[in-house]
Motif scaffolding. Structure first.
Motif, PDB file in Angstrom:
ATOM      1  N   ASN A 104      14.860 124.159  96.356  1.00 32.58           N
ATOM      2  CA  ASN A 104      15.911 123.466  95.616  1.00 32.58           C
ATOM      3  C   ASN A 104      15.298 122.605  94.505  1.00 32.58           C
ATOM      4  OD1 ASN A 104      17.773 120.988  95.166  1.00 32.58           O
ATOM      5  ND2 ASN A 104      19.096 122.455  96.196  1.00 32.58           N
ATOM      6  N   PRO A 105      15.835 122.677  93.268  1.00 31.55           N
ATOM      7  CA  PRO A 105      15.235 121.931  92.158  1.00 31.55           C
ATOM      8  C   PRO A 105      15.425 120.421  92.226  1.00 31.55           C
ATOM      9  CG  PRO A 105      17.214 123.069  91.446  1.00 31.55           C
ATOM     10  CD  PRO A 105      16.930 123.543  92.838  1.00 31.55           C
ATOM     11  N   ILE A 106      16.215 119.926  93.152  1.00 33.85           N
ATOM     12  CA  ILE A 106      16.395 118.476  93.297  1.00 33.85           C
ATOM     13  C   ILE A 106      15.651 117.958  94.517  1.00 33.85           C
ATOM     14  CG2 ILE A 106      18.044 116.597  93.578  1.00 33.85           C
ATOM     15  CD1 ILE A 106      18.199 117.989  90.875  1.00 33.85           C
ATOM     16  N   SER A 107      15.977 118.512  95.681  1.00 34.62           N
ATOM     17  CA  SER A 107      15.370 118.029  96.924  1.00 34.62           C
ATOM     18  C   SER A 107      14.002 118.632  97.193  1.00 34.62           C
ATOM     19  CB  SER A 107      16.288 118.348  98.104  1.00 34.62           C
ATOM     20  OG  SER A 107      16.373 119.757  98.317  1.00 34.62           O
ATOM     21  N   GLY A 108      13.726 119.809  96.633  1.00 29.54           N
ATOM     22  CA  GLY A 108      12.476 120.499  96.936  1.00 29.54           C
ATOM     23  C   GLY A 108      12.520 121.252  98.247  1.00 29.54           C
ATOM     24  N   ASN A 109      13.655 121.229  98.950  1.00 35.39           N
ATOM     25  CA  ASN A 109      13.768 121.896 100.240  1.00 35.39           C
ATOM     26  C   ASN A 109      14.026 123.391 100.063  1.00 35.39           C
ATOM     27  OD1 ASN A 109      13.514 119.373 101.321  1.00 35.39           O
ATOM     28  ND2 ASN A 109      15.641 119.172 101.933  1.00 35.39           N
ATOM     29  N   ALA A 110      13.529 124.173 101.023  1.00 34.06           N
ATOM     30  CA  ALA A 110      13.844 125.591 101.050  1.00 34.06           C
ATOM     31  C   ALA A 110      15.242 125.785 101.632  1.00 34.06           C
ATOM     32  CB  ALA A 110      12.814 126.343 101.881  1.00 34.06           C
ATOM     33  N   ALA A 111      15.869 126.903 101.316  1.00 36.93           N
ATOM     34  CA  ALA A 111      17.235 127.150 101.793  1.00 36.93           C
ATOM     35  C   ALA A 111      17.268 127.269 103.313  1.00 36.93           C
ATOM     36  CB  ALA A 111      17.788 128.420 101.146  1.00 36.93           C
ATOM     37  N   THR A 112      16.282 127.944 103.887  1.00 36.20           N
ATOM     38  CA  THR A 112      16.188 128.105 105.338  1.00 36.20           C
ATOM     39  C   THR A 112      14.730 127.993 105.752  1.00 36.20           C
ATOM     40  OG1 THR A 112      15.968 130.518 105.153  1.00 36.20           O
ATOM     41  CG2 THR A 112      18.196 129.638 105.448  1.00 36.20           C
ATOM     42  N   THR A 113      14.507 127.863 107.040  1.00 33.85           N
ATOM     43  CA  THR A 113      13.141 127.838 107.556  1.00 33.85           C
ATOM     44  C   THR A 113      12.616 129.267 107.663  1.00 33.85           C
ATOM     45  OG1 THR A 113      13.472 125.793 108.791  1.00 33.85           O
ATOM     46  CG2 THR A 113      11.695 127.238 109.526  1.00 33.85           C
ATOM     47  N   THR A 114      11.422 129.487 107.123  1.00 31.37           N
ATOM     48  CA  THR A 114      10.799 130.808 107.143  1.00 31.37           C
ATOM     49  C   THR A 114       9.428 130.719 107.803  1.00 31.37           C
ATOM     50  OG1 THR A 114      11.914 131.404 105.073  1.00 31.37           O
ATOM     51  CG2 THR A 114      10.022 132.749 105.730  1.00 31.37           C
ATOM     52  N   VAL A 115       9.129 131.685 108.656  1.00 27.70           N
ATOM     53  CA  VAL A 115       7.831 131.760 109.328  1.00 27.70           C
ATOM     54  C   VAL A 115       7.112 133.028 108.874  1.00 27.70           C
ATOM     55  CG1 VAL A 115       6.639 131.948 111.541  1.00 27.70           C
ATOM     56  CG2 VAL A 115       8.651 130.476 111.331  1.00 27.70           C
ATOM     57  N   ILE A 116       5.875 132.874 108.421  1.00 27.62           N
ATOM     58  CA  ILE A 116       5.037 133.998 108.020  1.00 27.62           C
ATOM     59  C   ILE A 116       3.774 133.949 108.873  1.00 27.62           C
ATOM     60  CG2 ILE A 116       3.699 135.071 106.165  1.00 27.62           C
ATOM     61  CD1 ILE A 116       6.646 135.294 105.660  1.00 27.62           C
ATOM     62  N   GLN A 117       3.386 135.071 109.455  1.00 31.81           N
ATOM     63  CA  GLN A 117       2.174 135.120 110.273  1.00 31.81           C
ATOM     64  C   GLN A 117       1.175 136.118 109.710  1.00 31.81           C
ATOM     65  OE1 GLN A 117       4.026 135.860 114.193  1.00 31.81           O
ATOM     66  NE2 GLN A 117       3.228 133.857 114.816  1.00 31.81           N
ATOM     67  N   LEU A 118      -0.101 135.821 109.909  1.00 30.35           N
ATOM     68  CA  LEU A 118      -1.200 136.693 109.509  1.00 30.35           C
ATOM     69  C   LEU A 118      -2.055 136.999 110.726  1.00 30.35           C
ATOM     70  CD1 LEU A 118      -2.448 134.628 106.437  1.00 30.35           C
ATOM     71  CD2 LEU A 118      -1.017 136.654 106.308  1.00 30.35           C
ATOM     72  N   TYR A 119      -2.763 138.136 110.704  1.00 30.97           N
ATOM     73  CA  TYR A 119      -3.703 138.408 111.788  1.00 30.97           C
ATOM     74  C   TYR A 119      -4.940 139.115 111.238  1.00 30.97           C
ATOM     75  CZ  TYR A 119      -2.343 143.391 111.952  1.00 30.97           C
ATOM     76  OH  TYR A 119      -2.122 144.710 111.648  1.00 30.97           O
ATOM     77  N   VAL A 120      -6.015 139.047 112.012  1.00 29.36           N
ATOM     78  CA  VAL A 120      -7.251 139.740 111.665  1.00 29.36           C
ATOM     79  C   VAL A 120      -7.135 141.176 112.145  1.00 29.36           C
ATOM     80  CG1 VAL A 120      -9.740 139.837 112.043  1.00 29.36           C
ATOM     81  CG2 VAL A 120      -8.611 137.621 111.789  1.00 29.36           C
ATOM     82  N   VAL A 121      -7.257 142.123 111.226  1.00 30.97           N
ATOM     83  CA  VAL A 121      -7.025 143.533 111.549  1.00 30.97           C
ATOM     84  C   VAL A 121      -7.932 144.011 112.685  1.00 30.97           C
ATOM     85  CG1 VAL A 121      -7.127 145.882 110.641  1.00 30.97           C
ATOM     86  CG2 VAL A 121      -6.208 144.031 109.230  1.00 30.97           C
ATOM     87  N   SER A 122      -9.196 143.577 112.662  1.00 30.26           N
ATOM     88  CA  SER A 122     -10.142 144.027 113.688  1.00 30.26           C
ATOM     89  C   SER A 122     -10.016 143.235 114.989  1.00 30.26           C
ATOM     90  CB  SER A 122     -11.580 143.918 113.168  1.00 30.26           C
ATOM     91  OG  SER A 122     -11.885 142.572 112.850  1.00 30.26           O
TER      92      SER A 122
END
Length: 363
Positions: free
Chosen positions: A121-139
């Motif tokens: 949001n350009p005023i509050s800086g908040n995202a519209a919803t909570t988002t979770v992104i995960q990464l893993y080591v392929v090996s």
């Protein structure tokens, strides 16, 4: 003279076989340490990218809202990007980062072939919803990190803890690349000696997004605890001592004397005074060696002595204070009383973002 006999063919083959076995055993551990470092470093970079987009959007930089975009592509390397505008597709891309080949997105949070468009949001800086992104080591699929971009405006990360039996070098890799927690004290030979902030939270000795730290002449450690709006002090062994930025007892974001709103950079002068970049209030505050409020300077704007999202600071041998004025693409110099002296990064007189000699782009 005694002569040394050479290896027989059988002995040579045995030696080669032993070396091959040792290499086969050691290589996965060596690569694992490197890949774990990739995981932690990339996690930190994603947190930084989300915070940059959030900051730019809240400040309405370039008169646009900003966001971060994730793509778990099937035909190209997975990537994430910072953009300005209502969406990645229609916006202007500011920066793009490919995942290292050793890493991949976890499909439960970002399915293969899908994308995630997070707009702030350009005023509050908040995202519209909570988002979770995960990464893993392929090996090593069990090694997973998690980045949470909260709808309340916070971005945090969690990385794998150090497994028992890891060598000191592995411990260093875990500890030094994690911007959230913990902080590790490392000897000059690379041995991890102690940790601070093993739990993420708001209690004494805990952190919620560490941005910087500095040690004083006594060896005490001062840490900018960004999302808890405070500075915490620890002794050299990592034991919690005190906090500043909480004049009423509660460490809530505020603009009163001695309060902080998302502290960033830290520096300690020759007298032991603590100088803090108060990012959310576009100012610098000074605290005495005991943590008591002393003074402040700066306000939001682009004039001499003003700031737009100040990020860091340093103090030179003369006691002058140099502040990285991120949103104004310059560095400003002040004396110890907080009086403006000069600026750098504006070779043409205008402090516009650029790549020419002497120009700066969000220092």
């Amino acid at each position: 003279m005694k002569h040394l006999r050479g290896f027989t063919l059988i002995e040579a083959l045995l030696v080669v076989g032993i070396i091959a076995i040792i290499a086969a055993i050691s290589l996965p551990f060596l690569l694992g340490g490197s890949h774990q470092a990739d995981l932690n470093a990339t996690t930190q970079q994603i947190v930084a990218a989300a915070r940059e987009a959030q900051s730019q959007s809240a400040n309405q930089t370039k008169a646009a809202e900003w966001g971060v975009y994730f793509s778990n592509a099937t035909t190209t390397a997975p990537f994430y990007a910072v953009f300005q505008g209502p969406s990645y597709a229609s916006g202007t891309v500011e920066s793009v980062y490919n995942l290292p080949s050793s890493l991949a997105f976890v499909t439960s949070t970002l399915p293969l072939g899908s994308t995630e468009n997070i707009l702030f949001n350009p005023i509050s800086g908040n995202a519209a919803t909570t988002t979770v992104i995960q990464l893993y080591v392929v090996s090593q699929p069990s090694l997973i990190s998690t980045v949470t971009i909260s709808g309340s405006g916070e971005t945090s990360a969690a990385v794998p803890t150090t497994p028992a039996g890891n060598t000191p070098t592995s411990t260093v890799l875990y500890a030094t690349v994690n911007a959230v927690h913990p902080i590790v004290k490392i000897s000059t030979d690379g041995t991890a000696l102690s940790f601070i902030g093993m739990v993420e939270g708001g209690k004494n000795g805990e952190f919620n997004q560490v941005n910087s730290l500095v040690s004083d002449a006594s060896g005490n450690i001062w840490v900018a605890d960004y999302d808890n709006n405070r500075i915490e002090e620890f002794n050299s062994a990592g034991t919690y001592i005190a906090q500043l930025g909480c004049p009423s007892g509660a460490c809530t974001a505020g603009s009163g004397n001695g309060q902080l709103n998302s502290p960033e950079g830290l520096a300690i002068d020759a007298s032991g005074n603590i100088w803090v970049v108060d990012w959310g209030n576009s100012r610098v505050e000074e605290f005495g060696p005991s943590g008591s409020y002393v003074s402040k300077f700066g306000s939001f704007g682009s004039g001499n002595g003003q700031f737009n999202s100040p990020e860091g600071l340093a103090i030179d041998a003369s006691g002058n204070i140099w502040v990285a004025d991120y949103g104004n693409n310059r560095v400003e110099e002040f004396n110890s009383a907080g009086t403006y002296i000069a600026q750098l990064g504006c070779p043409s007189g205008a402090c516009t973002a650029g790549s020419g000699n002497g120009q700066l782009n969000h220092p």
